[in-house]
Design a protein around this motif. Sequence first.
Motif, PDB file in Angstrom:
ATOM      1  N   ALA A 145      -4.399  -0.758  -5.719  1.00 50.12           N
ATOM      2  CA  ALA A 145      -3.197  -2.084  -5.530  1.00 50.12           C
ATOM      3  C   ALA A 145      -3.587  -3.168  -5.988  1.00 50.12           C
ATOM      4  N   GLU A 146      -4.637  -3.070  -7.077  1.00 52.43           N
ATOM      5  CA  GLU A 146      -4.932  -3.568  -8.158  1.00 52.43           C
ATOM      6  C   GLU A 146      -4.835  -3.288  -9.616  1.00 52.43           C
TER       7      GLU A 146
ATOM      8  N   ASP B 124     -10.798  -2.608  -5.083  1.00 56.54           N
ATOM      9  CA  ASP B 124      -9.681  -1.842  -4.598  1.00 56.54           C
ATOM     10  C   ASP B 124     -10.341  -0.343  -4.574  1.00 56.54           C
TER      11      ASP B 124
ATOM     12  N   MET C 212       0.890  -0.631   0.494  1.00 53.68           N
ATOM     13  CA  MET C 212      -0.105   0.286   0.322  1.00 53.68           C
ATOM     14  C   MET C 212       0.860   0.700  -0.029  1.00 53.68           C
TER      15      MET C 212
ATOM     16  N   GLN D 274      -9.009   3.634  -3.609  1.00 49.90           N
ATOM     17  CA  GLN D 274      -8.557   4.366  -4.917  1.00 49.90           C
ATOM     18  C   GLN D 274      -9.821   5.882  -4.489  1.00 49.90           C
TER      19      GLN D 274
END
Length: 92
Positions: A30-31, A46, A1, A49
């Motif tokens: 993160a993805e 995620d 993170m 965001q």
Amino acid sequence: MAAHIYQTPKNAMQSGKARTSTWVLEFDPAEPKRPDPLTGWAGSGDTRQQLRLTFPSLDAAKAYAEREAIAYHVTMPAPKALKLQAYADNFR
């Protein structure tokens, strides 16, 4: 993170510097985003965001990130150079 800390830029539709003194902390994705099969919109699981935190100073944003054990990188604003010229310079 990880997070990204930057200063709010000046709006293109304004000539003044209102609301440019705040600092923003946004989380890096993160993805990757993927298209929704039903609507075709891009999305991900995620939820960080969607989070955008504002701070009155850079030190406050750094202190928050360090207190919450968030890795961060800071983007400093570009130095503003004023180009001073007189109206008479247009006719040289």
